[in-house]
Design a protein around this motif. Structure first.
Motif, PDB file in Angstrom:
ATOM      1  N   ASP A 173      22.518 -66.866 -10.711  1.00 21.82           N
ATOM      2  CA  ASP A 173      23.314 -66.908 -11.924  1.00 21.82           C
ATOM      3  C   ASP A 173      22.818 -65.928 -12.979  1.00 21.82           C
ATOM      4  O   ASP A 173      23.392 -65.858 -14.069  1.00 21.82           O
ATOM      5  CB  ASP A 173      23.311 -68.322 -12.517  1.00 21.82           C
ATOM      6  N   LEU A 174      21.780 -65.154 -12.682  1.00 19.04           N
ATOM      7  CA  LEU A 174      21.254 -64.201 -13.645  1.00 19.04           C
ATOM      8  C   LEU A 174      21.120 -62.833 -12.986  1.00 19.04           C
ATOM      9  O   LEU A 174      20.789 -62.734 -11.796  1.00 19.04           O
ATOM     10  CB  LEU A 174      19.887 -64.639 -14.185  1.00 19.04           C
ATOM     11  N   THR A 175      21.348 -61.795 -13.768  1.00 16.46           N
ATOM     12  CA  THR A 175      21.241 -60.416 -13.292  1.00 16.46           C
ATOM     13  C   THR A 175      20.453 -59.612 -14.300  1.00 16.46           C
ATOM     14  O   THR A 175      20.729 -59.666 -15.500  1.00 16.46           O
ATOM     15  CB  THR A 175      22.631 -59.786 -13.092  1.00 16.46           C
ATOM     16  N   ALA A 176      19.473 -58.862 -13.826  1.00 16.78           N
ATOM     17  CA  ALA A 176      18.672 -57.986 -14.687  1.00 16.78           C
ATOM     18  C   ALA A 176      19.303 -56.604 -14.715  1.00 16.78           C
ATOM     19  O   ALA A 176      19.867 -56.140 -13.716  1.00 16.78           O
ATOM     20  CB  ALA A 176      17.239 -57.913 -14.188  1.00 16.78           C
ATOM     21  N   ARG A 177      19.181 -55.946 -15.864  1.00 16.14           N
ATOM     22  CA  ARG A 177      19.770 -54.622 -16.044  1.00 16.14           C
ATOM     23  C   ARG A 177      18.708 -53.652 -16.548  1.00 16.14           C
ATOM     24  O   ARG A 177      17.932 -53.979 -17.438  1.00 16.14           O
ATOM     25  CB  ARG A 177      20.929 -54.687 -17.035  1.00 16.14           C
ATOM     26  N   LEU A 178      18.679 -52.438 -15.959  1.00 12.22           N
ATOM     27  CA  LEU A 178      17.728 -51.408 -16.349  1.00 12.22           C
ATOM     28  C   LEU A 178      18.496 -50.150 -16.712  1.00 12.22           C
ATOM     29  O   LEU A 178      19.360 -49.694 -15.949  1.00 12.22           O
ATOM     30  CB  LEU A 178      16.746 -51.123 -15.215  1.00 12.22           C
ATOM     31  N   ARG A 179      18.165 -49.584 -17.871  1.00 10.17           N
ATOM     32  CA  ARG A 179      18.815 -48.362 -18.315  1.00 10.17           C
ATOM     33  C   ARG A 179      18.101 -47.160 -17.703  1.00 10.17           C
ATOM     34  O   ARG A 179      16.896 -46.988 -17.861  1.00 10.17           O
ATOM     35  CB  ARG A 179      18.776 -48.277 -19.835  1.00 10.17           C
ATOM     36  N   VAL A 180      18.853 -46.290 -17.028  1.00  8.15           N
ATOM     37  CA  VAL A 180      18.286 -45.095 -16.392  1.00  8.15           C
ATOM     38  C   VAL A 180      18.788 -43.815 -17.037  1.00  8.15           C
ATOM     39  O   VAL A 180      18.317 -42.736 -16.699  1.00  8.15           O
ATOM     40  CB  VAL A 180      18.610 -45.084 -14.886  1.00  8.15           C
ATOM     41  N   GLY A 181      19.727 -43.910 -17.929  1.00 11.28           N
ATOM     42  CA  GLY A 181      20.266 -42.748 -18.610  1.00 11.28           C
ATOM     43  C   GLY A 181      21.212 -43.201 -19.700  1.00 11.28           C
ATOM     44  O   GLY A 181      21.441 -44.401 -19.898  1.00 11.28           O
ATOM     45  N   LYS A 182      21.739 -42.265 -20.427  1.00  9.06           N
ATOM     46  CA  LYS A 182      22.653 -42.598 -21.499  1.00  9.06           C
ATOM     47  C   LYS A 182      23.938 -43.181 -20.924  1.00  9.06           C
ATOM     48  O   LYS A 182      24.719 -42.499 -20.272  1.00  9.06           O
ATOM     49  CB  LYS A 182      22.967 -41.356 -22.328  1.00  9.06           C
ATOM     50  N   GLY A 183      24.128 -44.478 -21.153  1.00  7.28           N
ATOM     51  CA  GLY A 183      25.305 -45.162 -20.623  1.00  7.28           C
ATOM     52  C   GLY A 183      25.222 -45.463 -19.151  1.00  7.28           C
ATOM     53  O   GLY A 183      26.215 -45.879 -18.554  1.00  7.28           O
ATOM     54  N   GLN A 184      24.054 -45.294 -18.512  1.00  2.05           N
ATOM     55  CA  GLN A 184      23.902 -45.522 -17.071  1.00  2.05           C
ATOM     56  C   GLN A 184      22.900 -46.651 -16.863  1.00  2.05           C
ATOM     57  O   GLN A 184      21.796 -46.628 -17.427  1.00  2.05           O
ATOM     58  CB  GLN A 184      23.420 -44.248 -16.367  1.00  2.05           C
ATOM     59  N   TYR A 185      23.266 -47.624 -16.029  1.00  2.00           N
ATOM     60  CA  TYR A 185      22.435 -48.795 -15.792  1.00  2.00           C
ATOM     61  C   TYR A 185      22.432 -49.118 -14.304  1.00  2.00           C
ATOM     62  O   TYR A 185      23.382 -48.786 -13.571  1.00  2.00           O
ATOM     63  CB  TYR A 185      22.947 -50.009 -16.575  1.00  2.00           C
ATOM     64  N   VAL A 186      21.365 -49.769 -13.885  1.00  2.00           N
ATOM     65  CA  VAL A 186      21.300 -50.335 -12.536  1.00  2.00           C
ATOM     66  C   VAL A 186      21.089 -51.832 -12.679  1.00  2.00           C
ATOM     67  O   VAL A 186      20.452 -52.296 -13.628  1.00  2.00           O
ATOM     68  CB  VAL A 186      20.158 -49.695 -11.713  1.00  2.00           C
ATOM     69  N   HIS A 187      21.646 -52.583 -11.737  1.00  2.00           N
ATOM     70  CA  HIS A 187      21.601 -54.040 -11.811  1.00  2.00           C
ATOM     71  C   HIS A 187      20.935 -54.595 -10.557  1.00  2.00           C
ATOM     72  O   HIS A 187      21.005 -53.989  -9.474  1.00  2.00           O
ATOM     73  CB  HIS A 187      23.016 -54.615 -11.951  1.00  2.00           C
ATOM     74  N   HIS A 188      20.308 -55.754 -10.723  1.00  2.00           N
ATOM     75  CA  HIS A 188      19.664 -56.428  -9.599  1.00  2.00           C
ATOM     76  C   HIS A 188      19.572 -57.906  -9.932  1.00  2.00           C
ATOM     77  O   HIS A 188      19.265 -58.268 -11.068  1.00  2.00           O
ATOM     78  CB  HIS A 188      18.265 -55.845  -9.348  1.00  2.00           C
ATOM     79  N   PRO A 189      19.821 -58.787  -8.968  1.00  2.00           N
ATOM     80  CA  PRO A 189      19.668 -60.223  -9.246  1.00  2.00           C
ATOM     81  C   PRO A 189      18.236 -60.555  -9.645  1.00  2.00           C
ATOM     82  O   PRO A 189      17.275 -59.986  -9.150  1.00  2.00           O
ATOM     83  CB  PRO A 189      20.048 -60.883  -7.910  1.00  2.00           C
ATOM     84  N   VAL A 190      18.121 -61.511 -10.539  1.00  2.00           N
ATOM     85  CA  VAL A 190      16.814 -61.919 -11.037  1.00  2.00           C
ATOM     86  C   VAL A 190      16.084 -62.733  -9.971  1.00  2.00           C
ATOM     87  O   VAL A 190      16.682 -63.569  -9.286  1.00  2.00           O
ATOM     88  CB  VAL A 190      16.965 -62.735 -12.340  1.00  2.00           C
ATOM     89  N   GLN A 191      14.788 -62.469  -9.832  1.00  2.00           N
ATOM     90  CA  GLN A 191      13.924 -63.247  -8.946  1.00  2.00           C
ATOM     91  C   GLN A 191      12.927 -64.011  -9.813  1.00  2.00           C
ATOM     92  O   GLN A 191      12.275 -63.424 -10.688  1.00  2.00           O
ATOM     93  CB  GLN A 191      13.177 -62.324  -7.975  1.00  2.00           C
ATOM     94  N   TRP A 192      12.800 -65.319  -9.566  1.00  2.00           N
ATOM     95  CA  TRP A 192      11.903 -66.150 -10.361  1.00  2.00           C
ATOM     96  C   TRP A 192      10.490 -66.065  -9.807  1.00  2.00           C
ATOM     97  O   TRP A 192      10.251 -66.262  -8.617  1.00  2.00           O
ATOM     98  CB  TRP A 192      12.356 -67.603 -10.362  1.00  2.00           C
ATOM     99  N   LYS A 193       9.533 -65.811 -10.676  1.00  2.00           N
ATOM    100  CA  LYS A 193       8.102 -65.770 -10.326  1.00  2.00           C
ATOM    101  C   LYS A 193       7.544 -67.178 -10.517  1.00  2.00           C
ATOM    102  O   LYS A 193       7.166 -67.586 -11.612  1.00  2.00           O
ATOM    103  CB  LYS A 193       7.376 -64.760 -11.221  1.00  2.00           C
ATOM    104  N   ARG A 194       7.481 -67.930  -9.427  1.00  2.00           N
ATOM    105  CA  ARG A 194       7.116 -69.339  -9.512  1.00  2.00           C
ATOM    106  C   ARG A 194       5.604 -69.557  -9.622  1.00  2.00           C
ATOM    107  O   ARG A 194       5.159 -70.508 -10.244  1.00  2.00           O
ATOM    108  CB  ARG A 194       7.640 -70.086  -8.281  1.00  2.00           C
ATOM    109  N   ASP A 195       4.805 -68.703  -8.983  1.00  2.00           N
ATOM    110  CA  ASP A 195       3.357 -68.879  -8.958  1.00  2.00           C
ATOM    111  C   ASP A 195       2.687 -67.738  -9.710  1.00  2.00           C
ATOM    112  O   ASP A 195       3.340 -66.765 -10.126  1.00  2.00           O
ATOM    113  CB  ASP A 195       2.850 -68.934  -7.510  1.00  2.00           C
TER     114      ASP A 195
END
Length: 967
Positions: free
Chosen positions: A260-282
């Protein structure tokens, strides 16, 4: 005699001579005559006694120009940026000298030949002067930029602009180069405090003022910049791209996916990459060990530090990063466990052939993902939300909540019992709930006792290091077998479904209340904010909690627009109601019903005055909306509100019309809005004022004064009859006013107050109408249908959603007597004693001496404690019984005849004092003594501030009532 050609060196030499002679005090007549002669020669067009031809007409006109015209030609600006200084001269002499220098240049410039563009000739001559080695050396000595330095600065600014225009500063290497160039440009910016303006630097570099300040702060934090040589050999332990990919894969293998969550990273002006969030449990160490077990040879090329360094951006730590409501947050955690269960059921290893498991495996083959949120699960289970007919009060055209029959089968027994009582005859819906959440009995997959579901839950635990009773919410991992998890999930889902039913409905009513347009109608949106902690601009961090606190009660009002503003309202831009803000500040920290009643009774008369002044329809309908905090939703507040209709009744056409008062409550843990944002703006404004040294806030009175002068000043400087034009459709505050709520008034109200009977079921009701003193009507949810707006309550169009009215009478109990006051006084003294620690100063009421002093000051040696057996004070000889609470103190003695001057006398010994004698001290009313200036009589004495002295006397006489009831 031949003409003498005038060049730049001649002008420079002659000008220097004139300057020297003008600025030197020479009383000799001989030198004065020589100066006058040379000056006459210059006026004739020559230098050094030589004669020249008469200048042409253009030169004559140029010589007649005054100083202002010379400035208009751009002659003054290059030299006036940093005037040079001469020793042993006055400012007036310097100005006369500079004027003569420019007059000399003005006379010499057009002499060479007739030139119609003599102004340009003058500029060229000045450029020639500036280019001379002597003047360039002088600019360097004065730390002013030379022509070469200016060219370098322009090159730096151009290079930065080129990098920004091509977005190279968004890359890793580009950012490194960009920072290096920028740091080199601003590393000497501190000298501009004397020699220039930082705004000019920001303008030249193409930065805003804030961006330049941020760059300077970053440059100060970095001690140096290391630029890596791209041609150097790689380190022997550097990871290859394939190894880095293995590290990223390892992180993905040992973390849990949050669909239900997606992380977004900016790689350029107006350009983004997306990836589902992974929970760090430990923790990272345990995850590293797991990756080493899963990937052979992983530890050979990647150590723990590199593993932490290469953590992907989409690996998050599970935090409270969701709705602050505990119901919604727990449901979200349960949904993650439910998704894990569905994924286990969809695997091919599941051998169960029941209908539910087969359906799940079929969905997996079709590529359908599990429901990622409880709202999606509700959409799949229940019927679609019904369309709202005209007159129902919802502009969206759809009811905000699902029908109660659709939710009925999932409700918890307690909620189901309440629905049965409020909505007689309700039954389950037969058109929905066709998709079971879990399989029925006999499913091998669910009955497997060896398999468990691991999920998180949130619960309250005692807060470490805090006072008794304070709790905090923590998240912990638990494991349950699948059938036990089924019971837990269904219980949590039933609680959440009923909670969302209330939330969705009341949120929509909140919006409708703010936009309803009716003459004589007023809405009051109120909320208590967290208290503002007073501190000075230079206070240390550990002193933050030692300062006084000011409580903030924010009240936003939505009233009719004044007649003078109505012609200027823009449809679709301005709202139907005019919003104003009233901020009540107080030194009293008790957010109780008396505080609420006091502020409401102060604000309603202000409405009447405003409406009378602006010729608006008199107030006839007062609506209040707030959260369900214990200071609002309590029996005393209900009783106080029930007296408002009769208190503000109006006589119209010979008939007495009571004020219609109703109270709407938001759903629990929901409803953050404009009123909370206004409180945040007030506190931020206070901190900004203190930081900028525009004032110091120590008590509520200071906050009121500074708030009305500086904070949130919305009043327009132009036309007062025109409203603000908001940027988009919505409300905009037309004015903000700060008021002070006297803690003395609140104490008197608490002493006069009477206890009242409780209101059963008030926690489950969210709409209240107050008819007369002690009589109220309440129902499950609020409604804004046409019938309710017209006070036709029995014909409400949304009864099947909001329930029916229930009348309650609040009985007033007996007033407080002498025994009640004594018990209350003892309880208040115990409250003071609980906050005491060693070294605190306290005010003790003992007896009235011959000078009329009603209290003594003492310093705590040992905090209050309970005597296990009978004990006697060794100094005073007073005996105390067992189980009596006492404390050990050293007394202050008054110095001289002043009632506020004290001196500590530890040599008298340690006294035992009963806790019931305490009147002030600790955190309830801190007593801070001010050292007095050392004199022979007052050596080592302390002063008690006069306002604190008055406050202690008021507590003794009016709150504790020692004078009236005795000890």
């Amino acid at each position: 005699m031949p003409k003498r050609r005038i060049d730049a060196n001649t002008v420079e030499t002659e000008t220097a001579q004139v300057v020297t002679e003008c600025m030197t005090d020479v009383p000799a007549n001989k030198k004065a005559k020589g100066k006058a002669k040379r000056w006459a020669n210059l006026q004739k067009g020559g230098c050094g006694g030589a004669t020249t031809t008469k200048p042409d007409q253009a030169g004559l006109e140029l010589r007649e120009r005054d100083e202002s015209k010379i400035v208009n030609h751009g002659v003054r600006s290059p030299l006036n940026t940093q005037p040079f200084s001469l020793m042993h001269t006055t400012s007036r002499q310097k100005q006369e000298c500079v004027k003569e220098v420019f007059d000399t240049i003005d006379k010499v410039a057009p002499v060479v030949e007739s030139d119609p563009h003599e102004g340009l000739r003058r500029v060229e001559l000045l450029d020639e002067l500036i280019s001379t080695a002597e003047l360039q050396d002088r600019l360097k000595a004065a730390s002013m930029p030379t022509r070469a330095e200016h060219i370098i600065a322009q090159g730096v600014a151009r290079k930065l602009e080129d990098i920004r225009s091509q977005n190279l500063h968004l890359t890793t290497q580009g950012r490194l180069s960009y920072n290096a160039i920028l740091d080199a440009a601003i590393c000497q910016l501190n000298v501009l405090a004397v020699l220039g303006d930082k705004q000019e630097v920001a303008k030249l570099l193409g930065f805003s003022d804030q961006a330049l300040r941020d760059a300077v702060n970053r440059e100060r934090e970095r001690e140096n910049i290391i630029l890596m040589d791209p041609t150097r050999d790689k380190r022997s332990d550097a990871l290859t791209e394939a190894q880095i990919a293995q590290v990223v894969q390892g992180w993905e293998m040992v973390t849990d996916c949050a669909p239900d969550l997606t992380a977004r990273l900016r790689v350029g002006k107006g350009q983004y990459v997306h990836h589902p969030v992974q929970w760090k449990r430990d923790n990272s160490e345990d995850l590293y060990d797991k990756v080493c077990d899963l990937i052979p040879g992983f530890s050979d090329f990647c150590r723990l530090s590199k593993f932490k360094e290469l953590r992907p951006y989409w690996v998050w730590k599970p935090t409270y990063a969701t709705c602050l409501c505990p119901y919604c947050y727990n449901m979200r955690l349960l949904m993650l466990g439910y998704i894990t269960l569905l994924r286990q059921a969809r695997k091919e290893e599941n051998d169960c052939q029941c209908e539910w498991c087969c359906n799940q495996k079929e969905l997996a083959r079709l590529g359908e993902a599990p429901p990622y949120h409880a709202k999606v699960l509700a959409q799949n289970l229940f019927c679609e939300k019904a369309a709202a007919p005209a007159g129902s009060g919802f502009r969206s055209g759809k009811f905000p909540s699902y029908k109660l029959p659709c939710l009925y089968c999932y409700l918890n027994p307690e909620d189901k019992k309440y629905i049965d009582e409020s909505f007689p005859g309700i039954c389950e819906c037969t058109h929905c709930n066709n998709t079971p959440l879990f399989p029925s009995a006999g499913c091998q997959f669910m009955d497997d006792e060896r398999s468990v579901v691991r999920y998180q839950r949130s619960r309250k635990v005692p807060k470490p290091g805090a006072k008794e009773g304070q709790e905090m919410r923590v998240t912990e991992y638990i494991e349950r077998n699948r059938r036990d998890f089924e019971d837990t999930f269904l219980e949590g889902f039933g609680t959440w479904v009923f909670h969302r039913y209330v939330v969705d409905w009341q949120d929509e009513i909140d919006t409708e209340l703010h936009w309803w347009d009716r003459l004589g109608y007023s809405l009051m949106d109120i909320d208590f904010g967290m208290s503002y902690s007073c501190q000075s601009a230079h206070a240390l961090k550990d002193e933050h909690w030692l300062g006084n606190s000011i409580s903030i009660h924010t009240m936003l009002s939505y009233n009719d627009w004044p007649a003078r503003m109505q012609p200027h309202l823009i449809p679709g831009t301005h709202s139907a109601r005019m919003m104003t803000g009233d901020i009540f500040l107080s030194d009293d920290q008790k957010h109780d019903s008396y505080y609420v009643d006091h502020d409401i009774n102060r604000l309603i008369p202000l409405y009447d005055v405003m409406r009378s002044k602006e010729r608006i329809e008199p107030l006839s309908w007062q609506a209040i909306i707030s959260d369900g905090g214990p200071h609002y939703k309590c029996r005393q507040t209900f009783y106080n509100a029930s007296m408002l209709p009769g208190k503000y009744a109006r006589k119209i056409d010979g008939e007495i019309n009571a004020l219609h008062v109703e109270w709407h409550f938001r759903a629990p843990h929901h409803g953050k809005g404009v009123v909370d944002g206004t409180t945040a703006l007030v506190k931020r404004g206070f901190r900004k004022l203190v930081k900028e040294l525009k004032g110091q806030i120590n008590v509520a009175k200071d906050g009121v004064r500074l708030g009305n002068e500086h904070v949130l000043r919305c009043t327009k400087k132009g036309d007062q009859d025109k409203p603000f034009i908001p940027k988009k459709e919505g409300h905009r505050m037309e004015s903000v006013t700060f008021h002070e709520t006297q803690d003395v008034d609140l104490d008197e109200a608490r002493m006069r107050g009477s206890d009242v009977q409780g209101v059963d079921g008030s926690r489950r009701h969210f709409h209240f109408r107050f008819l007369r003193e002690g009589v109220i009507d309440m129902r499950f949810l609020s409604c804004m249908c046409d019938q309710c707006k017209n006070k036709d309550w029995d014909r409400c169009a949304n009864t099947r959603y909001v329930g029916s009215w229930e009348r309650v009478e609040i009985e007033k109990l007996s007033d407080k007597g002498v025994r009640a006051h004594v018990a209350e006084r003892k309880a208040m003294a115990q409250k003071v004693g609980k906050t005491l620690k060693k070294g605190d100063n306290v005010a003790v009421f003992t007896h009235v001496d011959d000078r009329g002093h009603r209290f003594w000051l003492a310093k705590v040696v040992k905090a209050p404690y309970t005597l296990k057996e009978k004990d006697t004070c060794r100094v005073s000889g007073v005996t105390f019984d067992a189980n009596e609470r006492v404390l050990e103190v050293n007394y202050y003695e008054r110095v001289g005849r002043e009632s506020t001057a004290f001196s500590l006398h530890e040599e008298l010994g340690t006294f035992l004092v009963p806790e019931s004698m305490l009147r002030a001290g600790g955190t309830t009313l801190p007593i801070k003594l001010v050292p007095r200036m050392a004199t022979r009589r007052y050596a080592g004495a302390f002063d008690l501030p006069e306002n604190l002295n008055k406050r202690i006397l008021y507590l003794i006489d009016q709150v504790y009532k020692d004078k009236e009831y005795g000890i």
